[in-house]
Write a protein that holds these residues in place. Structure first.
Motif, PDB file in Angstrom:
ATOM      1  N   VAL A 284       0.796  -1.102  -0.044  1.00 41.25           N
ATOM      2  CA  VAL A 284       0.013  -0.088  -0.180  1.00 41.25           C
ATOM      3  C   VAL A 284       0.884   1.372   0.060  1.00 41.25           C
ATOM      4  O   VAL A 284       0.601   2.057  -0.653  1.00 41.25           O
ATOM      5  CB  VAL A 284      -1.102   0.072   1.235  1.00 41.25           C
ATOM      6  N   ALA A 285       1.924   1.251   0.740  1.00 40.86           N
ATOM      7  CA  ALA A 285       2.758   2.461   0.725  1.00 40.86           C
ATOM      8  C   ALA A 285       3.408   2.561  -0.386  1.00 40.86           C
ATOM      9  O   ALA A 285       3.744   3.882  -1.133  1.00 40.86           O
ATOM     10  CB  ALA A 285       3.864   2.155   2.160  1.00 40.86           C
ATOM     11  N   LEU A 286       3.975   1.554  -1.053  1.00 41.62           N
ATOM     12  CA  LEU A 286       4.659   1.660  -2.409  1.00 41.62           C
ATOM     13  C   LEU A 286       3.550   2.098  -3.389  1.00 41.62           C
ATOM     14  O   LEU A 286       4.140   2.747  -4.578  1.00 41.62           O
ATOM     15  CB  LEU A 286       5.680   0.591  -2.705  1.00 41.62           C
ATOM     16  N   LEU A 287       2.551   1.825  -3.240  1.00 38.05           N
ATOM     17  CA  LEU A 287       1.249   2.112  -4.460  1.00 38.05           C
ATOM     18  C   LEU A 287       1.123   3.698  -4.341  1.00 38.05           C
ATOM     19  O   LEU A 287       0.389   4.029  -5.469  1.00 38.05           O
ATOM     20  CB  LEU A 287       0.087   1.183  -4.537  1.00 38.05           C
ATOM     21  N   SER A 288       1.075   4.287  -3.226  1.00 34.12           N
ATOM     22  CA  SER A 288       0.886   5.545  -3.034  1.00 34.12           C
ATOM     23  C   SER A 288       2.099   6.393  -3.792  1.00 34.12           C
ATOM     24  O   SER A 288       3.186   5.987  -4.132  1.00 34.12           O
ATOM     25  CB  SER A 288       0.693   6.101  -1.709  1.00 34.12           C
ATOM     26  N   ASP A 289       1.446   7.654  -4.263  1.00 39.73           N
ATOM     27  CA  ASP A 289       2.604   8.676  -5.121  1.00 39.73           C
ATOM     28  C   ASP A 289       3.562   9.077  -4.050  1.00 39.73           C
ATOM     29  O   ASP A 289       3.516   9.327  -2.786  1.00 39.73           O
ATOM     30  CB  ASP A 289       1.783   9.703  -5.484  1.00 39.73           C
ATOM     31  N   PRO A 290       4.956   9.277  -4.438  1.00 34.14           N
ATOM     32  CA  PRO A 290       5.951  10.046  -3.740  1.00 34.14           C
ATOM     33  C   PRO A 290       5.457  11.447  -3.473  1.00 34.14           C
ATOM     34  O   PRO A 290       4.824  11.933  -4.204  1.00 34.14           O
ATOM     35  CB  PRO A 290       7.213   9.620  -4.501  1.00 34.14           C
ATOM     36  N   LEU A 291       6.216  11.943  -2.452  1.00 31.64           N
ATOM     37  CA  LEU A 291       5.808  13.465  -2.161  1.00 31.64           C
ATOM     38  C   LEU A 291       6.650  14.231  -3.253  1.00 31.64           C
ATOM     39  O   LEU A 291       7.828  13.884  -3.566  1.00 31.64           O
ATOM     40  CB  LEU A 291       6.333  13.851  -0.618  1.00 31.64           C
ATOM     41  N   PRO A 292       6.151  15.308  -3.677  1.00 30.72           N
ATOM     42  CA  PRO A 292       6.980  16.001  -4.785  1.00 30.72           C
ATOM     43  C   PRO A 292       8.423  16.585  -4.488  1.00 30.72           C
ATOM     44  O   PRO A 292       9.075  16.516  -4.992  1.00 30.72           O
ATOM     45  CB  PRO A 292       6.095  17.120  -5.436  1.00 30.72           C
ATOM     46  N   CYS A 293       8.149  17.175  -3.219  1.00 30.95           N
ATOM     47  CA  CYS A 293       9.609  17.630  -2.563  1.00 30.95           C
ATOM     48  C   CYS A 293      10.479  16.866  -1.797  1.00 30.95           C
ATOM     49  O   CYS A 293      11.471  17.226  -1.224  1.00 30.95           O
ATOM     50  CB  CYS A 293       9.201  18.958  -2.164  1.00 30.95           C
ATOM     51  N   SER A 294       9.988  15.531  -1.544  1.00 25.24           N
ATOM     52  CA  SER A 294      10.600  14.401  -0.664  1.00 25.24           C
ATOM     53  C   SER A 294      10.742  14.901   0.711  1.00 25.24           C
ATOM     54  O   SER A 294      11.712  14.468   1.267  1.00 25.24           O
ATOM     55  CB  SER A 294      12.229  14.219  -1.379  1.00 25.24           C
ATOM     56  N   ASP A 295       9.830  15.627   0.960  1.00 22.15           N
ATOM     57  CA  ASP A 295       9.608  15.970   2.534  1.00 22.15           C
ATOM     58  C   ASP A 295       9.021  14.677   3.317  1.00 22.15           C
ATOM     59  O   ASP A 295       8.217  14.082   2.665  1.00 22.15           O
ATOM     60  CB  ASP A 295       8.870  17.295   2.719  1.00 22.15           C
ATOM     61  N   ARG A 296       9.265  14.377   4.496  1.00 23.37           N
ATOM     62  CA  ARG A 296       8.537  13.548   5.183  1.00 23.37           C
ATOM     63  C   ARG A 296       7.362  13.954   5.863  1.00 23.37           C
ATOM     64  O   ARG A 296       7.230  15.165   6.262  1.00 23.37           O
ATOM     65  CB  ARG A 296       9.632  12.976   6.403  1.00 23.37           C
ATOM     66  N   ARG A 297       6.389  13.221   5.718  1.00 28.32           N
ATOM     67  CA  ARG A 297       5.180  13.571   6.230  1.00 28.32           C
ATOM     68  C   ARG A 297       4.756  12.642   7.370  1.00 28.32           C
ATOM     69  O   ARG A 297       4.127  11.377   7.497  1.00 28.32           O
ATOM     70  CB  ARG A 297       3.953  13.126   5.179  1.00 28.32           C
TER      71      ARG A 297
END
Length: 91
Positions: free
Chosen positions: A49-62
């Motif tokens: 599920v985590a890998l299927l979600s889109d990566p963050l555009p600025c690579s910040d952690r959420r």
């Protein structure tokens, strides 16, 4: 099954769930939801599920507050489960 085997299985499952949460922290799903899904189902399902979600555009952690909340609740329920297995709450 021995008691130590159950403890090792529960602790390794929680450790893998935290690792899945760290993977999810760099994606739109976030740490908390990835951690919760991996605790609820399995760490493998949480990773998918985590890998299927889109990566963050600025690579910040959420992280948000949900990551800490789910981690604390997961640890609390793990301790309660282990105490129940040990027979501490036996009537």
């Amino acid at each position: 099954m021995t008691f130590l085997t159950l403890i090792f299985g529960a602790l390794s499952g929680c450790f893998l769930s935290v690792l899945v949460g760290l993977v999810g922290s760099r994606r739109r799903i976030g740490f908390g939801l990835a951690f919760f899904v991996s605790l609820l189902f399995t760490p493998l399902a949480g990773l998918v599920v985590a890998l299927l979600s889109d990566p963050l555009p600025c690579s910040d952690r959420r992280w948000g507050c949900f990551g800490t909340l789910f981690a604390l609740l997961g640890f609390f329920f793990l301790v309660c489960f282990l105490l129940l297995l040990a027979g501490v709450f036996a009537a």
